[in-house]
Design a protein around this motif. Structure first.
Motif: not given
Length: 612
Positions: A510-516
């Protein structure tokens, strides 16, 4: 073997519905109807057709949602319960059997006029023939029906085209003998002519691509018949003297004789014969599906629900229907018509009420592919008008209706109540009003099976994973870390991994890139160590989860966990989820899901590409 073959396409549907409507309702009834209302008889046919159209809008919606054998019986039972379903099923069965008997008597009368053969002998022999034809198979019966209807439509078109030019306008001078009231009464009397619309719904389970073929076939058929009935009755009034038409049992053939001589008379007699044959054939086909459907629901003895491996038709139900039809030959003709009309009108009333209950119950798996317009005002208006039709037919008809209902109620309490435990939509509606739990998920699961059969859905690996997936319905405040902690703790044993390690993988991803992927949907997905590992976890948050500043109210979360060797399926699962959530109705339906099973149903029944 208890499944029916899907052998019917648009042409077969059109021909079954058209052939069962263009029959005794127009080749015999106009003379009897004329004696009741005069030259305005064609208005009665037109008005009845409009009322049938109001009913058809609801019939098409229900049949597109639930294309099952038994048609209106199935919808009414799943909506209003087995007691009302028993009343509807037995009354519809009786009504269509009476209408079929009416047609078979028509054939026998023509054979008597031409060949002098005893009417009852001919009628019984023809009934045996139609029973045999329907036992052989619905496809063979439908092919026979199509050939008959094509010939019928050609002859009727000839009668209308030539007859309109020979109409004497002065025959319409005394338009109606009793004003609007007699037109209304006659509309109820001739309503039986539109009973073919119910017949096709009883074989809906045997229709290929019912989403398209059922609505198209029914609407085209009804519009054809309304035009034919109105114009044929108008030509009959305009070409025959009142004395010749009033009470005639061969009004259309008599009319054709006035402007085409012997050729016209025999051509229209042939058309009447074809019409009666098509009604007799399709009538037994359709009516027999009522005892079949009642038996499947344990409201009739199970023998009537049996389908042999060959010829894959409900043999015992067909034979029983044939016996009922033969028994009807000994009723007075006018009483036969009134019983049939009353039965069909009662069924239309129950259909309209059923649609209202199904919609208001908000059952997730009630998913029609066609929706009736002007809901619910159209349904309420229809019920009021149908009640007027029954009342206008006289006290005897009302008492007959009550007797039919009372008999069905007794039969239900004596037999069906003990064996049938089906759930129905009225319980969902009462639950919605009272906020008390009154049902299980059995109706939703049954309708899920209906949808999968209708849409020919073959559940793939993704669907099977959803069956066994962990599903959360979160109604409390929860942050992202709490969500991942809860999921990690629940899947740790399955993955043979440490809870904190799994949670860290989620947070790192999630910190790498939002999964939303949208403000409404998030798809967290991670790769874990091991082989042949794949899990899907689903969460709904009614208050919303914060995935990022831009996506601060995520309501739908699909968590995907897989090992490296499942990379290909990992991508397929992500693709499947994307197709599901991008549907324009997804967000509303997601929030309206009543429970965890409803969430699974929504995911599994959504339109998407299936994987082998």
């Amino acid at each position: 073997m208890n499944s029916l073959k899907k052998d019917l396409g648009f042409l077969e549907i059109y021909c079954i519905a058209t052939g069962t409507m263009i029959s005794s309702g127009i080749f015999i009834l106009p003379g009897l109807a004329f004696s009741k209302t005069g030259p305005a008889v064609f208005v009665s046919y037109l008005f009845s057709g409009i009322l049938a159209l109001l009913g058809l809008l609801s019939i098409v919606e229900l049949s597109s949602a639930m294309p099952k054998a038994g048609g209106d019986y199935f919808y009414i039972t799943r909506s209003l319960g087995p007691l009302t379903g028993t009343i509807s099923g037995l009354i519809s069965w009786l009504g269509l059997s009476m209408k079929t008997a009416f047609a078979v008597i028509g054939i026998a009368e023509i054979l008597f006029i031409i060949l002098g053969v005893n009417v009852y002998f001919s009628a019984v022999t023809l009934s045996v023939f139609f029973v045999f034809l329907n036992i052989i198979g619905v496809k063979d019966s439908a092919i026979f029906q199509s050939i008959v209807v094509v010939g019928l439509v050609l002859i009727v078109s000839f009668y209308i085209i030539v007859g309109i030019g020979n109409i004497d306008i002065m025959r319409f001078e005394r338009f109606s003998s009793g004003g609007i009231n007699s037109i209304m009464k006659t509309s109820g009397f001739v309503f039986v002519a539109y009973g073919g619309l119910l017949k096709i719904t009883t074989v809906a389970e045997e229709v290929k691509n019912p989403r398209k073929n059922l609505p198209l076939g029914l609407f085209v058929s009804l519009f054809t018949v309304i035009v034919f009935y109105s114009l044929m009755s108008m030509v009959a009034v305009g070409t025959l003297t009142p004395d010749s038409l009033s009470g005639s049992l061969t009004p259309i053939a008599d009319s054709a004789k006035t402007f085409s001589g012997g050729f016209g008379y025999y051509a229209l007699t042939l058309a009447a014969m074809l019409a009666f044959i098509s009604t007799g054939n399709a009538g037994i086909m359709a009516a027999s599906r009522y005892p079949y459907a009642l038996s499947r629901d344990k409201l009739l003895p199970k023998i009537f629900g049996k389908i042999p491996s060959h010829p894959r038709t409900p043999v015992f139900a067909v034979v029983l229907t044939g016996i009922i039809i033969v028994s009807a030959f000994f009723l007075k003709l006018e009483n036969l018509v009134k019983v049939a009309s009353t039965s069909i009108i009662l069924t239309y009333i129950l259909i309209q009420i059923s649609l209202i209950v199904l919609r208001e119950s908000r059952i997730e798996n009630y998913q029609p592919t066609f929706k009736s317009p002007l809901y619910p005002w159209l349904q309420i208006l229809s019920v009021i008008l149908y009640c007027f039709l029954i009342v206008d037919m006289g006290i005897k008809t009302v008492l007959t209706s009550m007797a039919l209902v009372f008999t069905a109620v007794i039969f239900y309490f004596a037999y069906g109540r003990i064996k049938n435990k089906n759930e129905y939509a009225l319980l969902h509606l009462v639950e919605r009003i009272t906020n008390k739990k009154m049902h299980s998920d059995s109706l939703e699961l049954e309708l899920k099976k209906v949808i999968s059969d209708r849409d020919e859905i073959v559940f793939d690996r993704f669907d099977k994973l959803i069956d066994n997936a962990l599903v959360y319905d979160i109604d409390a405040e929860m942050n992202l870390e709490e969500l991942f902690s809860m999921i990690s703790e629940d899947v740790a044993d399955k993955l043979n991994a440490d809870t904190e390690t799994i949670k860290k993988s989620f947070m790192d991803r999630e910190n790498l890139a939002s999964t939303a992927i949208t403000p409404f949907v998030a798809i967290p997905h991670i790769i874990v160590e091991g082989e042949k590992i794949f899990e899907i976890i689903v969460a709904r948050s009614l208050k919303g989860l914060v995935f990022s500043e831009e996506k601060s109210s995520v309501r739908a979360v699909f968590v995907v966990i897989g090992s490296l060797d499942e990379r290909n399926f990992h991508l397929q699962a992500l693709s499947a989820i994307a197709q599901i959530v991008l549907n324009r109705k997804f967000e509303k339906r997601w929030l309206n899901c009543k429970n965890l099973q409803a969430i699974k149903n929504l995911i599994q029944l959504s339109e998407r590409r299936r994987f082998e």
